[in-house]
Design a protein around this motif. Structure first.
Motif, PDB file in Angstrom:
ATOM      1  N   GLY A  96      -7.269   3.405  -3.267  1.00 48.78           N
ATOM      2  CA  GLY A  96      -6.216   3.418  -4.204  1.00 48.78           C
ATOM      3  C   GLY A  96      -6.705   2.893  -5.793  1.00 48.78           C
ATOM      4  O   GLY A  96      -6.211   3.687  -6.602  1.00 48.78           O
ATOM      5  N   ALA A  97      -7.181   1.873  -5.742  1.00 48.02           N
ATOM      6  CA  ALA A  97      -7.651   1.385  -6.962  1.00 48.02           C
ATOM      7  C   ALA A  97      -8.893   1.518  -7.541  1.00 48.02           C
ATOM      8  O   ALA A  97      -9.272   1.373  -8.572  1.00 48.02           O
ATOM      9  N   LEU A 129       0.946  -1.236   0.039  1.00 45.21           N
ATOM     10  CA  LEU A 129      -0.054   0.298   0.196  1.00 45.21           C
ATOM     11  C   LEU A 129       0.899   1.278   0.130  1.00 45.21           C
ATOM     12  O   LEU A 129       0.481   2.214  -0.784  1.00 45.21           O
ATOM     13  N   VAL A 130       1.854   1.465   0.776  1.00 44.13           N
ATOM     14  CA  VAL A 130       2.730   2.434   0.951  1.00 44.13           C
ATOM     15  C   VAL A 130       3.412   2.752  -0.443  1.00 44.13           C
ATOM     16  O   VAL A 130       3.714   3.986  -0.901  1.00 44.13           O
ATOM     17  N   ASN A 131       4.045   1.455  -1.165  1.00 38.54           N
ATOM     18  CA  ASN A 131       4.521   1.599  -2.412  1.00 38.54           C
ATOM     19  C   ASN A 131       3.611   1.850  -3.599  1.00 38.54           C
ATOM     20  O   ASN A 131       3.947   1.971  -4.779  1.00 38.54           O
ATOM     21  N   GLY A 132       2.234   2.147  -3.277  1.00 38.76           N
ATOM     22  CA  GLY A 132       1.247   2.329  -4.327  1.00 38.76           C
ATOM     23  C   GLY A 132       0.943   1.175  -5.140  1.00 38.76           C
ATOM     24  O   GLY A 132       0.442   1.238  -6.355  1.00 38.76           O
ATOM     25  N   ASP A 133       1.269  -0.142  -4.886  1.00 36.74           N
ATOM     26  CA  ASP A 133       0.985  -1.261  -5.364  1.00 36.74           C
ATOM     27  C   ASP A 133      -0.398  -1.810  -5.176  1.00 36.74           C
ATOM     28  O   ASP A 133      -0.256  -2.785  -4.060  1.00 36.74           O
ATOM     29  N   TYR A 134      -1.684  -1.218  -5.544  1.00 31.57           N
ATOM     30  CA  TYR A 134      -2.655  -1.510  -4.865  1.00 31.57           C
ATOM     31  C   TYR A 134      -3.322  -2.879  -5.112  1.00 31.57           C
ATOM     32  O   TYR A 134      -3.946  -3.524  -4.336  1.00 31.57           O
ATOM     33  N   ASP A 135      -3.127  -3.439  -6.369  1.00 33.08           N
ATOM     34  CA  ASP A 135      -3.254  -4.820  -6.616  1.00 33.08           C
ATOM     35  C   ASP A 135      -2.832  -5.735  -5.347  1.00 33.08           C
ATOM     36  O   ASP A 135      -3.394  -6.843  -4.919  1.00 33.08           O
ATOM     37  N   SER A 136      -1.449  -5.704  -5.199  1.00 32.26           N
ATOM     38  CA  SER A 136      -0.844  -6.720  -4.359  1.00 32.26           C
ATOM     39  C   SER A 136      -1.290  -6.202  -2.877  1.00 32.26           C
ATOM     40  O   SER A 136      -1.526  -7.287  -2.062  1.00 32.26           O
ATOM     41  N   ALA A 137      -1.656  -5.075  -2.700  1.00 33.25           N
ATOM     42  CA  ALA A 137      -1.904  -4.521  -1.085  1.00 33.25           C
ATOM     43  C   ALA A 137      -3.441  -5.438  -1.013  1.00 33.25           C
ATOM     44  O   ALA A 137      -3.774  -5.962   0.106  1.00 33.25           O
TER      45      ALA A 137
END
Length: 222
Positions: free
Chosen positions: A111-112, A76-84
Motif C-alpha cells: 500500500g505504501a 491497514l483496512v483504513n488505508g493508514d499504511y504508515d501506522s500499519a
C-alpha cells in the motif's frame, strides 16, 4: 463464540469474565469500528495489568504482539499504511514468529509502494507457509507490478497447482490463473497491466471481464 461466531455470545462472555485475555482477543478481532476499538483498549489495559502482576514476560509479550497486530490490521483496512507498518513492526519485535503480523506488514508495504520491502516480507511468510494460495497470489501480483513477469508466472502456476489440489469448486479461479499464465507467455509488453487486472487480489475474490483474447490483442497492438 468459537463454535458459532455469535458476537452477542462473545460480548456476554466478556462481561461475565472481563480479565479473560482469550475472550478479549476474540472480541478485538471479531467486532469492527468503535466496538473493535473499545475491546482492543480493554485487551491492552488488561495486558498491562497482567504485566505488572506477572513474572512471565514472554507470555505477556506474546499477547502484546497480538494487540499490536490487531491495531495493524485495523490501520491497514483504513488505508493508514504508515501506522500499519509501525504496529506490525512492533508486533514482530514482541513476537518474531507472528505470521499474521508479517503478512500485514507485507500488505502495508504494498500500500505504501515499498515494493522491495513487501517482497522481502511475502518471501518470509512463504517460508513459513509455502502453500498458502492467497499469499502466493499476492506475491505474484507484486512481482508482476515490479516487471518481474517470469517470476510472477511461476507463482501464478504454483497457485493454479495448489487450487487444483484443494477440495472445492475452483474451476473459475483456475481458468483466471490459466489466462494470466497465457498472457505472461505471450510476451512482456504491457503484461503487468493485464495480469494485475486479472489477479490484482486473490483470484477467488476478483471478477474478471477481460478475456485472454482481448488481453493478447492489447499486447499485439502495443
Amino acid at each position: 463464540y468459537s463454535l458459532t461466531g455469535d458476537l452477542d455470545a462473545l460480548e456476554l462472555a466478556v462481561s461475565y469474565d472481563p480479565p479473560n485475555l482469550d475472550n478479549l482477543e476474540r472480541a478485538a478481532r471479531g467486532f469492527s469500528g468503535d466496538e473493535q476499538q473499545h475491546y482492543t483498549d480493554m485487551y491492552e489495559n488488561q495486558l498491562n495489568t497482567v504485566a505488572r502482576e506477572s513474572r512471565f514476560t514472554i507470555e505477556v509479550d506474546y499477547y502484546r504482539s497480538e494487540v499490536e497486530e490487531i491495531k495493524a490490521q485495523t490501520a491497514l483496512v483504513n488505508g493508514d499504511y504508515d501506522s500499519a507498518i509501525s504496529y506490525a513492526s512492533q508486533s514482530l519485535v514482541l513476537n518474531k514468529d507472528n505470521f499474521e503480523s508479517s503478512l500485514v506488514l507485507a500488505d502495508a508495504y504494498v500500500g505504501a509502494n515499498e515494493k522491495e520491502l513487501a517482497k522481502e516480507q511475502y518471501e518470509k511468510v512463504l517460508t513459513v507457509d509455502s502453500n498458502n494460495v492467497d499469499v502466493v497470489l499476492k506475491y505474484a501480483s507484486l512481482l508482476s507490478s515490479m516487471n518481474r513477469v517470469g517470476e510472477a508466472r511461476q507463482q501464478y502456476q504454483k497457485a493454479k497447482e495448489l487450487l487444483e489440489m484443494e477440495d472445492g469448486d475452483y474451476v473459475a479461479e483456475i481458468e483466471k490463473l490459466e489466462d494470466a499464465i497465457a498472457i505472461a507467455d505471450a510476451g512482456e509488453t504491457e503484461v503487468v497491466t493485464v495480469i494485475e487486472r486479472l489477479c490484482a487480489s486473490p483470484c477467488r475474490e476478483v471478477e474478471v471481464s477481460l478475456s485472454v483474447e482481448e488481453a493478447q490483442a492489447r499486447i499485439e497492438a502495443y
